[in-house]
Design a protein around this motif. Structure first.
Motif, PDB file in Angstrom:
ATOM      1  N   THR A   1       4.854  72.542   8.763  1.00 52.54           N
ATOM      2  CA  THR A   1       3.898  71.502   9.095  1.00 52.54           C
ATOM      3  C   THR A   1       3.252  71.852  10.428  1.00 52.54           C
ATOM      4  N   ARG A   2       1.925  71.966  10.435  1.00 51.28           N
ATOM      5  CA  ARG A   2       1.224  72.338  11.660  1.00 51.28           C
ATOM      6  C   ARG A   2       1.053  71.123  12.557  1.00 51.28           C
ATOM      7  N   TYR A   3       1.442  71.279  13.816  1.00 53.29           N
ATOM      8  CA  TYR A   3       1.350  70.185  14.768  1.00 53.29           C
ATOM      9  C   TYR A   3      -0.103  69.805  15.043  1.00 53.29           C
ATOM     10  N   LYS A   4      -0.367  68.503  15.086  1.00 56.06           N
ATOM     11  CA  LYS A   4      -1.656  67.963  15.514  1.00 56.06           C
ATOM     12  C   LYS A   4      -1.360  66.719  16.348  1.00 56.06           C
ATOM     13  N   PRO A   5      -1.880  66.673  17.576  1.00 55.72           N
ATOM     14  CA  PRO A   5      -1.538  65.544  18.457  1.00 55.72           C
ATOM     15  C   PRO A   5      -2.102  64.227  17.959  1.00 55.72           C
TER      16      PRO A   5
ATOM     17  N   ASP B   1      -5.705  56.752  26.234  1.00 58.82           N
ATOM     18  CA  ASP B   1      -6.038  55.551  26.981  1.00 58.82           C
ATOM     19  C   ASP B   1      -4.814  54.668  27.197  1.00 58.82           C
ATOM     20  N   ALA B   2      -3.820  54.803  26.322  1.00 52.98           N
ATOM     21  CA  ALA B   2      -2.643  53.936  26.393  1.00 52.98           C
ATOM     22  C   ALA B   2      -1.546  54.497  27.287  1.00 52.98           C
ATOM     23  N   ILE B   3      -1.452  55.827  27.411  1.00 46.98           N
ATOM     24  CA  ILE B   3      -0.375  56.391  28.226  1.00 46.98           C
ATOM     25  C   ILE B   3      -0.704  56.279  29.712  1.00 46.98           C
TER      26      ILE B   3
ATOM     27  N   ALA C   1      -4.432  66.821  33.160  1.00 49.41           N
ATOM     28  CA  ALA C   1      -3.717  67.396  32.019  1.00 49.41           C
ATOM     29  C   ALA C   1      -4.432  67.101  30.710  1.00 49.41           C
ATOM     30  N   VAL C   2      -4.978  65.898  30.575  1.00 46.32           N
ATOM     31  CA  VAL C   2      -5.724  65.545  29.362  1.00 46.32           C
ATOM     32  C   VAL C   2      -6.899  66.502  29.176  1.00 46.32           C
ATOM     33  N   ARG C   3      -7.584  66.788  30.262  1.00 38.89           N
ATOM     34  CA  ARG C   3      -8.721  67.714  30.190  1.00 38.89           C
ATOM     35  C   ARG C   3      -8.266  69.139  29.878  1.00 38.89           C
ATOM     36  N   LEU C   4      -7.228  69.595  30.547  1.00 37.18           N
ATOM     37  CA  LEU C   4      -6.737  70.954  30.336  1.00 37.18           C
ATOM     38  C   LEU C   4      -6.240  71.156  28.910  1.00 37.18           C
ATOM     39  N   LEU C   5      -5.564  70.158  28.372  1.00 41.81           N
ATOM     40  CA  LEU C   5      -5.006  70.249  27.020  1.00 41.81           C
ATOM     41  C   LEU C   5      -6.016  69.885  25.935  1.00 41.81           C
ATOM     42  N   LYS C   6      -7.232  69.495  26.377  1.00 48.11           N
ATOM     43  CA  LYS C   6      -8.314  69.157  25.448  1.00 48.11           C
ATOM     44  C   LYS C   6      -7.925  68.014  24.505  1.00 48.11           C
ATOM     45  N   LEU C   7      -7.386  66.967  25.101  1.00 47.49           N
ATOM     46  CA  LEU C   7      -6.989  65.785  24.339  1.00 47.49           C
ATOM     47  C   LEU C   7      -8.064  64.719  24.511  1.00 47.49           C
ATOM     48  N   GLY C   8      -9.150  64.861  23.810  1.00 47.74           N
ATOM     49  CA  GLY C   8     -10.281  63.963  23.995  1.00 47.74           C
ATOM     50  C   GLY C   8     -10.108  62.637  23.299  1.00 47.74           C
TER      51      GLY C   8
END
Length: 299
Positions: free
Chosen positions: A2-6, A11-13, A288-295
């Motif tokens: 199973t390929r990981y997908k975040p 906004d909640a963390i 970290a959100v920007r670096l990890l590309k968690l838009g």
């Protein structure tokens, strides 16, 4: 597989911890032998659980409305013992994708096999980066022998996170159990940052005794970031605090180093530093959100 997908609601963390260790696979296998575990626990003077499972780590961060990057270190060549499986860690993270982000680890001493495995971990399992510990893995990051690995990571668009500075692993043991600190001089990573400019690099820990080198690299190289893990903020070198809240405020990342340092203690001591609130938010989450590309709420 199973390929990981975040599935992280950014906004909640309240914070994103970019540096936590998986030390056991839950089946009685550990990343380090007992002598090294004991030496590390003594060095960090911690009485908390030293080898929590991935499931327990997920619960710790979920309870705190935080997210975390998790990884092991593949130091099989130097330690002479099998590493924990980065593949299993990545797959387990799919059940906790609301709070955990997997990084992989490969042993650079394995040459072309390390490159192949890194590609497989990124492409098939979805890991977002790779953790390296040059002292524990006994390799020089600047050696041309490892350039095919850095080239592959740059092409894959994943992060390379390097342990820098002294280490609690082997601390106090005769000869430090043969672990050589010089491999974790951040200046050995400067060659990598210069020659692979599209590879995002994180220098982990305050890099003592080379903190000024890390600060210089993060100032000079657009692709180099610093994480603040492994030390209570009350012990941070003053020049690191000064740069973190000014010139490097967009390039510094919260990291705890769980399980040797719990996020609660780190965050409590971080609150006592005189850092403007907008900068504090950047360090704890936004960078970290920007670096990890968690838009947005989802990727």
């Amino acid at each position: 597989m199973t390929r990981y997908k975040p599935r992280i609601d950014v906004d909640a963390i309240t914070a994103l911890d970019i540096h936590t260790h998986i030390e056991t696979d839950g089946h009685g296998h550990f990343a380090l032998d007992q002598e090294l575990l004991d030496a590390s626990a003594k060095y960090f003077r911690g009485d908390q659980e030293r080898t929590p499972t991935l499931e327990r780590i997920a619960a710790i961060y979920r309870e705190r409305q935080m997210a975390a990057v998790v990884f092991t270190v593949d130091a099989g060549t130097f330690l002479g013992r099998p590493a924990l499986s980065s593949e299993e860690i990545a797959e387990a993270c799919t059940d906790h994708a609301d709070v955990l982000i997997p990084f992989g680890s490969v042993d650079p001493n394995h040459g072309t096999e390390a490159v192949k495995r890194a590609r497989r971990l990124a492409e098939k399992y979805g890991v977002r980066g790779f953790k390296f510990h040059p002292s524990l893995q006994a390799f020089d990051p600047s050696s041309r022998a490892h350039y095919p690995l850095w080239e592959a990571l740059e092409e894959l668009g994943v992060i390379a996170l390097f342990h820098t500075g002294q280490t609690g692993i082997g601390a106090g043991l005769p000869g430090g159990r043969g672990i050589k600190l010089r491999y974790s001089d951040p200046m050995l990573v400067d060659d990598v940052a210069a020659d692979f400019p599209r590879l995002d690099i994180v220098l982990a820990h305050p890099s003592v005794p080379w903190v000024d080198s890390s600060i210089s690299m993060a100032t000079h190289k657009g692709n180099v970031y610093l994480d603040l893990s492994g030390w209570s903020p009350k012990y941070f070198p003053p020049q690191l605090v000064r740069q973190a809240k000014t010139l490097l405020q967009d390039k510094v990342l919260f990291g705890s180093d769980l399980p040797v340092l719990m996020p609660d203690r780190w965050l409590s001591d971080f609150e006592k530093l005189e850092i403007p609130e907008p900068v504090r938010r950047k360090i704890l989450k936004e960078n970290a959100v920007r670096l990890l590309k968690l838009g947005g709420r989802d990727e």
